[in-house]
Motif scaffolding. Sequence first.
Motif, PDB file in Angstrom:
ATOM      1  N   LYS A 137      10.650  13.611  29.918  1.00 52.73           N
ATOM      2  CA  LYS A 137       9.251  13.225  29.778  1.00 52.73           C
ATOM      3  C   LYS A 137       8.351  14.042  30.709  1.00 52.73           C
ATOM      4  N   ILE A 138       8.851  14.271  31.935  1.00 49.52           N
ATOM      5  CA  ILE A 138       8.057  15.063  32.878  1.00 49.52           C
ATOM      6  C   ILE A 138       7.919  16.501  32.377  1.00 49.52           C
ATOM      7  N   VAL A 139       9.043  17.077  31.844  1.00 53.14           N
ATOM      8  CA  VAL A 139       8.985  18.446  31.294  1.00 53.14           C
ATOM      9  C   VAL A 139       7.989  18.506  30.138  1.00 53.14           C
ATOM     10  N   ALA A 140       8.070  17.532  29.231  1.00 53.56           N
ATOM     11  CA  ALA A 140       7.149  17.481  28.085  1.00 53.56           C
ATOM     12  C   ALA A 140       5.708  17.309  28.557  1.00 53.56           C
ATOM     13  N   PHE A 141       5.531  16.466  29.577  1.00 51.37           N
ATOM     14  CA  PHE A 141       4.182  16.219  30.098  1.00 51.37           C
ATOM     15  C   PHE A 141       3.580  17.512  30.657  1.00 51.37           C
ATOM     16  N   LEU A 142       4.403  18.282  31.392  1.00 49.95           N
ATOM     17  CA  LEU A 142       3.924  19.551  31.930  1.00 49.95           C
ATOM     18  C   LEU A 142       3.561  20.531  30.810  1.00 49.95           C
ATOM     19  N   SER A 143       4.364  20.524  29.734  1.00 45.95           N
ATOM     20  CA  SER A 143       4.039  21.389  28.580  1.00 45.95           C
ATOM     21  C   SER A 143       2.710  20.990  27.963  1.00 45.95           C
ATOM     22  N   TYR A 144       2.523  19.675  27.789  1.00 39.23           N
ATOM     23  CA  TYR A 144       1.262  19.201  27.229  1.00 39.23           C
ATOM     24  C   TYR A 144       0.093  19.505  28.160  1.00 39.23           C
ATOM     25  N   PHE A 145       0.348  19.386  29.442  1.00 44.34           N
ATOM     26  CA  PHE A 145      -0.708  19.674  30.411  1.00 44.34           C
ATOM     27  C   PHE A 145      -1.150  21.132  30.289  1.00 44.34           C
ATOM     28  N   THR A 146      -0.157  22.032  30.132  1.00 43.61           N
ATOM     29  CA  THR A 146      -0.478  23.458  29.948  1.00 43.61           C
ATOM     30  C   THR A 146      -1.231  23.694  28.654  1.00 43.61           C
ATOM     31  N   MET A 147      -0.800  23.017  27.583  1.00 45.42           N
ATOM     32  CA  MET A 147      -1.492  23.154  26.298  1.00 45.42           C
ATOM     33  C   MET A 147      -2.936  22.650  26.391  1.00 45.42           C
ATOM     34  N   ILE A 148      -3.125  21.544  27.102  1.00 45.90           N
ATOM     35  CA  ILE A 148      -4.482  21.006  27.276  1.00 45.90           C
ATOM     36  C   ILE A 148      -5.329  21.966  28.104  1.00 45.90           C
ATOM     37  N   LEU A 149      -4.696  22.588  29.126  1.00 41.95           N
ATOM     38  CA  LEU A 149      -5.394  23.607  29.922  1.00 41.95           C
ATOM     39  C   LEU A 149      -5.882  24.737  29.019  1.00 41.95           C
ATOM     40  N   ASN A 150      -4.985  25.243  28.170  1.00 37.98           N
ATOM     41  CA  ASN A 150      -5.360  26.325  27.256  1.00 37.98           C
ATOM     42  C   ASN A 150      -6.442  25.870  26.266  1.00 37.98           C
ATOM     43  N   ALA A 151      -6.357  24.609  25.829  1.00 39.66           N
ATOM     44  CA  ALA A 151      -7.370  24.079  24.912  1.00 39.66           C
ATOM     45  C   ALA A 151      -8.744  24.067  25.571  1.00 39.66           C
ATOM     46  N   MET A 152      -8.779  23.687  26.854  1.00 35.80           N
ATOM     47  CA  MET A 152     -10.052  23.694  27.567  1.00 35.80           C
ATOM     48  C   MET A 152     -10.583  25.121  27.738  1.00 35.80           C
ATOM     49  N   LEU A 153      -9.684  26.065  27.966  1.00 37.25           N
ATOM     50  CA  LEU A 153     -10.105  27.468  28.037  1.00 37.25           C
ATOM     51  C   LEU A 153     -10.644  27.933  26.688  1.00 37.25           C
ATOM     52  N   MET A 154      -9.989  27.478  25.608  1.00 35.17           N
ATOM     53  CA  MET A 154     -10.488  27.801  24.262  1.00 35.17           C
ATOM     54  C   MET A 154     -11.899  27.241  24.059  1.00 35.17           C
ATOM     55  N   ILE A 155     -12.095  26.017  24.505  1.00 42.69           N
ATOM     56  CA  ILE A 155     -13.418  25.390  24.361  1.00 42.69           C
ATOM     57  C   ILE A 155     -14.464  26.173  25.154  1.00 42.69           C
ATOM     58  N   THR A 156     -14.054  26.694  26.314  1.00 44.04           N
ATOM     59  CA  THR A 156     -14.958  27.538  27.097  1.00 44.04           C
ATOM     60  C   THR A 156     -15.350  28.774  26.308  1.00 44.04           C
ATOM     61  N   ARG A 157     -14.359  29.413  25.689  1.00 42.84           N
ATOM     62  CA  ARG A 157     -14.642  30.593  24.859  1.00 42.84           C
ATOM     63  C   ARG A 157     -15.570  30.228  23.709  1.00 42.84           C
ATOM     64  N   ILE A 158     -15.360  29.049  23.143  1.00 41.74           N
ATOM     65  CA  ILE A 158     -16.224  28.601  22.041  1.00 41.74           C
ATOM     66  C   ILE A 158     -17.661  28.470  22.523  1.00 41.74           C
ATOM     67  N   PHE A 159     -17.851  27.876  23.701  1.00 45.59           N
ATOM     68  CA  PHE A 159     -19.203  27.719  24.232  1.00 45.59           C
ATOM     69  C   PHE A 159     -19.854  29.069  24.499  1.00 45.59           C
ATOM     70  N   VAL A 160     -19.078  30.027  25.025  1.00 46.83           N
ATOM     71  CA  VAL A 160     -19.614  31.372  25.255  1.00 46.83           C
ATOM     72  C   VAL A 160     -20.002  32.008  23.924  1.00 46.83           C
ATOM     73  N   GLY A 161     -19.092  31.895  22.933  1.00 46.19           N
ATOM     74  CA  GLY A 161     -19.373  32.456  21.608  1.00 46.19           C
ATOM     75  C   GLY A 161     -20.588  31.822  20.962  1.00 46.19           C
ATOM     76  N   ILE A 162     -20.705  30.506  21.096  1.00 45.74           N
ATOM     77  CA  ILE A 162     -21.855  29.802  20.522  1.00 45.74           C
ATOM     78  C   ILE A 162     -23.144  30.218  21.227  1.00 45.74           C
ATOM     79  N   SER A 163     -23.075  30.425  22.545  1.00 42.10           N
ATOM     80  CA  SER A 163     -24.258  30.856  23.299  1.00 42.10           C
ATOM     81  C   SER A 163     -24.765  32.194  22.775  1.00 42.10           C
ATOM     82  N   LYS A 164     -23.834  33.146  22.607  1.00 41.46           N
ATOM     83  CA  LYS A 164     -24.224  34.450  22.069  1.00 41.46           C
ATOM     84  C   LYS A 164     -24.731  34.320  20.636  1.00 41.46           C
ATOM     85  N   ALA A 165     -23.973  33.583  19.815  1.00 47.81           N
ATOM     86  CA  ALA A 165     -24.326  33.462  18.402  1.00 47.81           C
ATOM     87  C   ALA A 165     -25.646  32.730  18.215  1.00 47.81           C
ATOM     88  N   ASN A 166     -25.915  31.765  19.069  1.00 42.26           N
ATOM     89  CA  ASN A 166     -27.174  31.024  18.964  1.00 42.26           C
ATOM     90  C   ASN A 166     -28.362  31.935  19.234  1.00 42.26           C
TER      91      ASN A 166
END
Length: 588
Positions: free
Chosen positions: A271-300
């Motif tokens: 469970k701890i190993v899986a939790f760490l994997s999910y934590f990393t995936m959530i980290l990457n998801a937040m980075l993706m959301i950051t990229r989305i905000f940057v892209g939206i800022s430019k596109a807007n």
Amino acid sequence: MKHIITYLRPYGLRMLMGFIIKVAGTFMDLGLPWVLAYIIDEVIPLKEVKYILLWGVLMLLLSVGARQFNITANRMASRVAGDTVKKLRHDLFLKIQQLSGSQVDYLSIPSLVSRMTSDTYNIHQMVGMMQRLGVRAPIILVGGMILTFTLEPVLTLILVGILPLLAYCVYVVSKKGIPLYSKSQSSADKMVRVVRENVNGIRVIKALSKSVYEKERFHRANDEVAANEFKAGATMAVINPIMNLLLNGGLTLVIIAGAYRVNSGASEVGKIVAFLSYFTMILNAMLMITRIFVGISKANASADRIFEVLNAKEELKPQEALTEKEVYGTSEIENIHVSFRGVTFTYPQRREEEAEDDDSINVENIDFGIKTGESLGIIGATGSGKTTLINLLLRFYDTDKGGIYIKGKNVKSYSLQELRSKFGVVFQNDMIFADTIGGNIDFNRGLSADRLKEAAEDAQALEFIDHLVNGEKCGFDYEAAVKGANLSGGQKQRLLLARALAARPEILVFDDSSSALDYKTDAALRTALRDNYQNTTTIMIAQRISSIMNMDHIIVMEEGRMIGYGKHEELLLNCSVYNEIYQSQMGE
């Protein structure tokens, strides 16, 4: 951004299919850590190889399925983005074609080029990103949170405490980033203008030894772009380090707390190993959301610039609200082919800059009329308003006062297609395209080869065309370079004259189009016009009196006003300015 949605609607079904496929692939990715936890905590302790292999095969299938589903969805997203921006560019190009001269002056050509290129590119990036990361990131963020809660509710509280801080950081920085990207695009417009001016004027720059000055001018424009881009990028770049700091700090807390829980028997290693994997995936998801905000800022910022053009009022459409008198003028001009009646005009930018100054007027109270088949010459000093008359006649701009009539009908009541199809025009700085000589004359009008040859002969261009050779391509099949770089000045002018004559228009307009012709060629051109185009009304702006002295009517312009009108002999007697020009040029 709401305007972009209208361009996405035709691809709604394709986007829905891509969305479903992307969701399926993302859920497969989310399932991998959960299966890994189950194998570690439940299957391995059984010490049954067949179960280990069975669950291992399931993990492999999830991995392969996730890869294929995500690739397919990404390709569909790229196609939607490409098709959407293709339609957007198409509409933007058509709109630019419909802009009035004043609108082009206001927006500027470099800015229009930038909107057609870099701004549409930003929209393309945003549309593709929203279909890829915009689907995947929220699912991983929400799905990962739910799965981590089912695995380790206590550790999930650490993650929940960090996410609001991350969201606030993204919001604050993005709010500041959008105006900075708009400013960056504006400075890029200035740089494009400098580059365009240098490319067009490269010979003059070299001839006058101004290369160093132009380098410095470009350096200043380039520095401004770089500074604005750096400011925008630096502002948005704050997000990633803050996110990494918060998330890595949270990950450290998770590892420490997880180790205590495993050691105390409150949790399991899987469970701890899986939790760490999910934590990393959530980290990457937040980075993706950051990229989305940057892209939206430019596109807007880009979308605002694009739709400023697309939503611009169509200033030159036929004006149906004109009264009958405004449309047809008065009985005095019923038998006149082209007439100006009390025309006054000021270019919009000059109008704004010198609103209270009478000197801001470009042409004032212009009044004349010529019959079908007659010729009109216009002469005057540089800046006297000669070309402005042509701009108004072709309705690149609308008059401030007065009316312009063709066959007694106000030019404002014609559609632009109908109006401009009446003309054959050669401007001062006209364009020769990278096409064959025949293609440049025909200009995609479907004219016959005989007609192209006749027009070239009338324009005194046939002689040089017959001697053009480049390998197997010669004559009308000879390839002209962009802007006619492989032709002389006189050859280019004769080629442009042939283009204007080719369709036998109602009205021929020559704006200083014989300045590069020798006197013999100029005289031969005037003879051809007189003999072969008797029913065509001709308007010629010229610097040389010899080009217009035999015309039916001559206008002398000075500071936007008609100071002389009549035939050559009349003007010699009645117009001192015309007489002075004649004496200086003809030496009599």
